[in-house]
Design a protein around this motif. Structure first.
Motif, PDB file in Angstrom:
ATOM      1  N   ASP A  80       0.583  -0.908  -0.111  1.00  9.57           N
ATOM      2  CA  ASP A  80       0.394   0.136   0.386  1.00  9.57           C
ATOM      3  C   ASP A  80       0.988   0.917  -0.056  1.00  9.57           C
ATOM      4  OD1 ASP A  80      -3.007  -0.933  -0.016  1.00  9.57           O
ATOM      5  OD2 ASP A  80      -2.695  -1.685   2.469  1.00  9.57           O
ATOM      6  N   GLU A  81       2.276   1.080   0.602  1.00 13.22           N
ATOM      7  CA  GLU A  81       3.252   2.162   0.940  1.00 13.22           C
ATOM      8  C   GLU A  81       3.696   2.686  -0.423  1.00 13.22           C
ATOM      9  OE1 GLU A  81       3.992   5.719   2.372  1.00 13.22           O
ATOM     10  OE2 GLU A  81       2.560   4.444   3.086  1.00 13.22           O
ATOM     11  N   LEU A  82       3.824   2.174  -0.960  1.00 15.43           N
ATOM     12  CA  LEU A  82       4.904   1.942  -2.707  1.00 15.43           C
ATOM     13  C   LEU A  82       4.094   1.845  -3.399  1.00 15.43           C
ATOM     14  CD1 LEU A  82       7.198  -1.677  -1.938  1.00 15.43           C
ATOM     15  CD2 LEU A  82       8.211   0.404  -1.735  1.00 15.43           C
ATOM     16  N   CYS A  83       2.258   1.548  -3.157  1.00 16.15           N
ATOM     17  CA  CYS A  83       1.279   2.244  -4.525  1.00 16.15           C
ATOM     18  C   CYS A  83       1.361   3.763  -4.879  1.00 16.15           C
ATOM     19  CB  CYS A  83       0.701   1.330  -4.389  1.00 16.15           C
ATOM     20  SG  CYS A  83      -0.799   1.666  -5.964  1.00 16.15           S
ATOM     21  N   ARG A  84       1.272   3.988  -3.167  1.00 16.45           N
ATOM     22  CA  ARG A  84       1.111   5.291  -3.454  1.00 16.45           C
ATOM     23  C   ARG A  84       2.239   6.259  -4.978  1.00 16.45           C
ATOM     24  NH1 ARG A  84      -1.763   7.191   1.493  1.00 16.45           N
ATOM     25  NH2 ARG A  84      -1.107   5.427   2.784  1.00 16.45           N
ATOM     26  N   GLY A  85       1.768   7.834  -5.042  1.00 11.92           N
ATOM     27  CA  GLY A  85       2.031   7.608  -6.056  1.00 11.92           C
ATOM     28  C   GLY A  85       1.944   7.385  -7.359  1.00 11.92           C
ATOM     29  N   ALA A  86       2.197   5.887  -7.522  1.00  7.72           N
ATOM     30  CA  ALA A  86       2.494   5.509  -8.408  1.00  7.72           C
ATOM     31  C   ALA A  86       2.024   5.286 -10.109  1.00  7.72           C
ATOM     32  CB  ALA A  86       2.643   3.623  -8.555  1.00  7.72           C
ATOM     33  N   LEU A  87       1.909   5.549 -11.251  1.00  8.22           N
ATOM     34  CA  LEU A  87       0.817   6.014 -12.655  1.00  8.22           C
ATOM     35  C   LEU A  87       0.462   4.695 -12.944  1.00  8.22           C
ATOM     36  CD1 LEU A  87       2.211   8.943 -14.220  1.00  8.22           C
ATOM     37  CD2 LEU A  87       0.726   8.849 -12.367  1.00  8.22           C
ATOM     38  N   GLY A  88       1.422   3.414 -12.525  1.00  2.00           N
ATOM     39  CA  GLY A  88       1.188   1.833 -13.265  1.00  2.00           C
ATOM     40  C   GLY A  88       2.073   1.040 -13.079  1.00  2.00           C
ATOM     41  N   ALA A  89       1.907  -0.110 -12.991  1.00  2.00           N
ATOM     42  CA  ALA A  89       2.473  -1.241 -12.587  1.00  2.00           C
ATOM     43  C   ALA A  89       2.298  -2.228 -13.431  1.00  2.00           C
ATOM     44  CB  ALA A  89       1.738  -2.293 -11.449  1.00  2.00           C
ATOM     45  N   ILE A  90       3.803  -3.138 -13.504  1.00  2.00           N
ATOM     46  CA  ILE A  90       3.862  -4.270 -14.186  1.00  2.00           C
ATOM     47  C   ILE A  90       4.196  -5.565 -13.450  1.00  2.00           C
ATOM     48  CG2 ILE A  90       5.669  -5.587 -15.220  1.00  2.00           C
ATOM     49  CD1 ILE A  90       6.880  -3.062 -16.328  1.00  2.00           C
ATOM     50  N   VAL A  91       3.182  -6.407 -13.481  1.00 11.23           N
ATOM     51  CA  VAL A  91       2.781  -8.051 -12.794  1.00 11.23           C
ATOM     52  C   VAL A  91       3.453  -8.899 -13.265  1.00 11.23           C
ATOM     53  CG1 VAL A  91       1.333  -9.194 -11.903  1.00 11.23           C
ATOM     54  CG2 VAL A  91       0.599  -7.160 -11.663  1.00 11.23           C
ATOM     55  N   LEU A  92       4.745  -9.559 -12.843  1.00  8.92           N
ATOM     56  CA  LEU A  92       5.816 -10.501 -13.349  1.00  8.92           C
ATOM     57  C   LEU A  92       4.673 -11.617 -13.455  1.00  8.92           C
ATOM     58  CD1 LEU A  92       9.281  -9.608 -12.881  1.00  8.92           C
ATOM     59  CD2 LEU A  92       8.426  -9.365 -14.634  1.00  8.92           C
ATOM     60  N   ALA A  93       4.824 -12.815 -13.990  1.00 11.50           N
ATOM     61  CA  ALA A  93       4.004 -13.399 -14.327  1.00 11.50           C
ATOM     62  C   ALA A  93       5.112 -15.319 -14.740  1.00 11.50           C
ATOM     63  CB  ALA A  93       3.194 -14.046 -14.678  1.00 11.50           C
ATOM     64  N   ASP A  94       4.818 -15.938 -13.639  1.00 12.70           N
ATOM     65  CA  ASP A  94       5.661 -17.527 -14.258  1.00 12.70           C
ATOM     66  C   ASP A  94       4.685 -17.971 -13.926  1.00 12.70           C
ATOM     67  OD1 ASP A  94       6.709 -19.525 -13.934  1.00 12.70           O
ATOM     68  OD2 ASP A  94       8.413 -19.297 -12.202  1.00 12.70           O
ATOM     69  N   THR A  95       4.541 -18.924 -15.704  1.00 14.18           N
ATOM     70  CA  THR A  95       3.731 -19.500 -15.913  1.00 14.18           C
ATOM     71  C   THR A  95       4.215 -21.383 -15.604  1.00 14.18           C
ATOM     72  OG1 THR A  95       5.573 -20.930 -17.484  1.00 14.18           O
ATOM     73  CG2 THR A  95       3.887 -18.887 -18.308  1.00 14.18           C
ATOM     74  N   ARG A  96       4.984 -21.319 -15.089  1.00 14.27           N
ATOM     75  CA  ARG A  96       5.057 -22.527 -13.978  1.00 14.27           C
ATOM     76  C   ARG A  96       4.060 -22.380 -12.590  1.00 14.27           C
ATOM     77  NH1 ARG A  96      11.476 -22.272 -13.014  1.00 14.27           N
ATOM     78  NH2 ARG A  96      10.144 -20.152 -12.466  1.00 14.27           N
ATOM     79  N   ARG A  97       4.070 -21.360 -12.106  1.00 16.87           N
ATOM     80  CA  ARG A  97       3.437 -20.901 -10.745  1.00 16.87           C
ATOM     81  C   ARG A  97       1.977 -20.020 -11.174  1.00 16.87           C
ATOM     82  NH1 ARG A  97       6.744 -18.417  -7.233  1.00 16.87           N
ATOM     83  NH2 ARG A  97       8.037 -18.136  -9.408  1.00 16.87           N
ATOM     84  N   LEU A  98       1.390 -19.690 -12.228  1.00 16.61           N
ATOM     85  CA  LEU A  98       0.547 -18.840 -12.479  1.00 16.61           C
ATOM     86  C   LEU A  98      -0.191 -18.495 -11.311  1.00 16.61           C
ATOM     87  CD1 LEU A  98       0.513 -16.355 -14.876  1.00 16.61           C
ATOM     88  CD2 LEU A  98      -0.853 -18.565 -16.070  1.00 16.61           C
TER      89      LEU A  98
END
Length: 201
Positions: A103-121
């Protein structure tokens, strides 16, 4: 941080570039620290600690048994896209017990990348839900680990039950050009969303 300016001074020519805060998120061991390190133009700040016996029965190490360190706060890096845009990158901790920091890291962010691993989607669901609930635009970047199952973009989109407009891209988090392409794609997505959002008065 999204509204602050970063001063790029070159050969006496002072130019004010826009600075944008971007989160790099995802499950434990998916490659967040690797991506920040691969792309940052400065020495990245890391808060990694050794995984000890304390995490036994607490952290799910299935699929990443060879991992010996974990991010306990954040990773931080910076990349200049062009003379008008600087991205500040914040990698989130992946283990469930450190999620209170998101929640704290999210403050002021304009966007995000969600990294995904197909072995543990399935480990991506929590991050997707986090950003959807907060209305923060994001894209899915499938980190193509060696030996991991290969799926099409549409198959990943269906598996994660994503909104049709949420971008899905394939990448190698170790490779700087590949990581930069993901960031460029995210910036283009954010610009396109902003252009399509009605201005309220």
């Amino acid at each position: 941080m999204a509204s602050e300016n970063f001063d790029l001074t070159s050969a006496g020519d002072q130019h004010m570039a826009a600075s944008v805060k971007i989160l790099i998120a995802g499950g434990f061991g998916v490659g967040k620290t690797t991506m920040v390190g691969a792309i940052s133009e400065i020495a990245p700040l890391r808060t990694e600690e050794l995984i000890t016996e304390v995490s036994t029965g607490v952290d799910d190490l299935s699929g990443v048994e060879q991992k010996h360190t974990t991010t306990v706060a954040l990773d931080f890096g910076r990349i200049t896209i062009d003379r008008d845009l600087v991205l500040y990158l914040f990698g989130t901790p992946g283990q469930d017990r450190f999620w209170f920091l998101w929640d704290e890291l999210c403050r002021g962010a304009l966007g995000a990348i969600v990294l995904a691993d197909t072995r543990r989607l399935s480990n991506s669901f929590a991050a997707v839900d986090f950003f959807e609930r907060r209305g923060l635009p994001f894209l899915i970047a499938v980190n193509c680990f060696d030996g991991a199952p290969r799926y099409t973009v549409d198959e990943v989109r269906d598996a994660l039950d994503l909104d049709p407009n949420t971008p899905v891209v394939l990448c190698d988090a170790r490779d700087r050009p590949s990581a930069k392409a993901v960031l460029t794609h995210l910036v283009e997505y954010l610009i396109d969303r902003a252009a399509r959002t009605p201005v309220t008065t």
